[in-house]
Enzyme design. Structure first.
Site, mmCIF file in Angstrom:
data_model
loop_
_atom_site.group_PDB
_atom_site.id
_atom_site.type_symbol
_atom_site.label_atom_id
_atom_site.label_comp_id
_atom_site.label_asym_id
_atom_site.label_seq_id
_atom_site.Cartn_x
_atom_site.Cartn_y
_atom_site.Cartn_z
ATOM 1 N N ASP A 165 -5.748 2.589 -3.753
ATOM 2 C CA ASP A 165 -6.867 2.568 -3.289
ATOM 3 C C ASP A 165 -7.412 3.931 -2.627
ATOM 4 O OD1 ASP A 165 -5.121 2.005 -1.261
ATOM 5 O OD2 ASP A 165 -6.115 0.410 -0.140
ATOM 6 N N SER A 200 0.780 -0.966 -0.104
ATOM 7 C CA SER A 200 0.016 -0.162 0.005
ATOM 8 C C SER A 200 0.850 1.316 -0.012
ATOM 9 C CB SER A 200 -0.877 -0.083 1.283
ATOM 10 O OG SER A 200 -1.831 1.032 1.084
ATOM 11 N N ASP A 253 -1.749 6.439 -3.375
ATOM 12 C CA ASP A 253 -0.947 5.833 -2.833
ATOM 13 C C ASP A 253 -0.522 4.571 -3.680
ATOM 14 O OD1 ASP A 253 -3.131 4.078 -2.246
ATOM 15 O OD2 ASP A 253 -2.473 3.425 -0.528
ATOM 16 N N ASP A 276 -0.752 1.584 -4.173
ATOM 17 C CA ASP A 276 -1.725 0.523 -4.793
ATOM 18 C C ASP A 276 -2.850 1.294 -4.955
ATOM 19 O OD1 ASP A 276 -2.471 1.088 -2.109
ATOM 20 O OD2 ASP A 276 -3.320 -1.187 -2.148
HETATM 21 MG MG MG Z 1 -3.294 1.526 -0.071
#
Ligand code: MG
Length: 437
Positions: free
Chosen positions: A223, A76, A219, A221
């Site tokens: 999300d 993440s 960020d 990844d």
């Molecule tokens: Mg994330």
């Protein structure tokens, strides 16, 4: 070895079946993914490998392609040396803590169920995941309306995988795109992968220099998404979430919206002013997803830039949030700064008080008792509101020996007072509890 055993535990938990695996752009990603896949194959799973893709794309694909589960290799927003293994249910949502404990029990008590030599799994490539995801995101907005606005967008995916669907999405939406930190690089050379205001100076500068309508930061990844207005000002996630919540409540009057107790009073004020019902949860994105599904809520949001748009999927989704913001700007025909400026204004300050882990439950108990008359929220820490609109959350850190104190007030003079008052109260209680032992 550890990752392969985790893969075997996860494959045992799923009982074989079809499992989708994808990963972010971290340097250890390929190694970790190959080990986890080995474990899944040993449990007899058929593995569909999507390779590099952001978390929300992988979550969508698990459900879209009718998989029995999914695994994402990602850390993440964390620094480049980290990595992690996230497990998804067939609906694309991460396992609840209770379900994770079942996987951990298989792992720690060696309750593995390896397949026999003749029924080992195999891997297959999976094509079309990104296309299907982008198409789904676009189905929730008015593509022609956004196209007509001809927005200029600066996209900063932090050298992460968010660039894969986001670039395609923004071009489909007729945006003129300026891309920074756009090469996928697990060393994150452009900026830290957490989209905090202090990491977004480059994006802010580029928005101003290029005369863009909006800056978008993800960020590692993708999300979480944080937005920058055309003046170059970075807005924290509470504000973009409040704008989406207001728009959502105009379409679905009286809707129930889910947010963790760490969210700003701004969210509460906007949701209530527009006839919505706010449901608070413990801090954590998985808790928000599960609460939304439990009560049938179709919108959730976090202060860190996570927006959960239920009609698409009840998980945080950076590209979906981006499309929603563009939809709102296209409908409103006003700059993002104007939408941000009309939100109620709150000042926020944080501090912490040292508190050994073993004293935390006693301190919490005492805080609950002291604030009983104010009817505090006690789902996660203690949160109280005062009549002048100021509020305080006192919450033990899950990892560090400290109590965190978040104070909020409508004016700058009051905020210091509120913070100081509660900081000294928590300090006093920690000392008292320590003496009592
Ligand atoms: Mg994330």
């Amino acid at each position: 070895e550890f990752c392969a055993r985790v893969g075997l535990a996860v494959g045992t938990y799923f009982g074989g079946g079809e499992v989708l695996v994808g990963r972010d752009g971290r340097l250890s990603g390929q190694m970790v993914a190959n080990a986890v896949i080995s474990g899944l194959l040993a449990a007899g799973c058929t593995v569909y490998d999507v390779g590099l893709a952001p978390t929300p794309t992988i979550q969508f694909a698990v459900k879209h392609f009718g998989m029995d589960g999914g695994v994402i290799i990602t850390a993440s927003h964390n620094p480049p040396e980290y990595n992690g293994i996230k497990v998804l249910r067939p609906d694309g949502v991460e396992l609840s803590r209770k379900q994770e404990l079942e996987v951990e029990e298989i792992y720690f008590e060696s309750k593995f169920k390896p397949a026999s030599w003749s029924s080992m799994g195999s891997t297959r490539p999976l094509r079309g995941a990104v296309e299907a995801y982008v198409e789904a995101v676009e189905s929730h907005v008015d593509v022609d309306l956004i196209r007509r606005s001809r927005f200029k967008v600066v996209l900063d995916p932090a050298n992460g995988v968010g660039v894969i669907p986001a670039l395609r999405l923004l071009r489909d939406l007729g945006c003129r795109v300026v891309l920074i930190n756009g090469e996928i690089d697990g060393g994150f050379p452009g900026r830290h992968p957490e989209p905090k205001p202090e990491n977004l100076g480059g994006l802010s500068t580029m928005v101003k220099a290029s005369g863009a309508d909006i800056g978008v930061a993800y960020d590692g990844d993708a999300d979480r998404s944080i937005f920058v207005d055309e003046r170059g000002e970075v807005h924290w996630g509470d504000k973009s979430f409040a704008i989406v919540a207001r728009w959502f409540l105009a379409r679905e009057p009286g809707a129930t919206i889910v947010t963790p107790v760490s969210s700003s009073s701004l969210v509460k004020e906007v949701v209530e002013a527009h006839g919505g019902k706010l449901v608070w949860t413990q801090v954590g994105s998985v808790v928000v997803s599960h609460k939304m599904m439990e009560i049938g809520s179709r919108l959730g949001g976090e202060e860190n830039g996570g927006i959960f748009y239920g009609p698409h999927q009840p998980v945080r989704d950076g590209p979906m949030s981006t499309a929603l913001l563009l939809q709102i700007m296209a409908e409103e025909k006003r700059p993002l700064s104007a939408l941000m400026d009309e939100l109620p204004r709150y000042y926020l300050m944080k501090t912490s008080v040292e508190c050994p882990h073993e004293l935390k439950p006693l301190v919490l108990e005492e805080l609950r008792a002291r604030f009983r008359d104010l009817r505090p929220l006690t789902i996660d820490g203690v949160r109280v509101w005062y009549e002048d609109g100021s509020s305080v959350l006192m919450r033990p850190s899950g990892t560090e020996p400290i109590f965190r104190i978040y104070a909020e007030a409508r004016d700058e003079a009051r905020i210091m007072e509120v913070l100081e008052e509660h900081r000294s109260m928590v300090e006093e209680i920690v000392a008292k509890v320590a003496r009592g032992r």
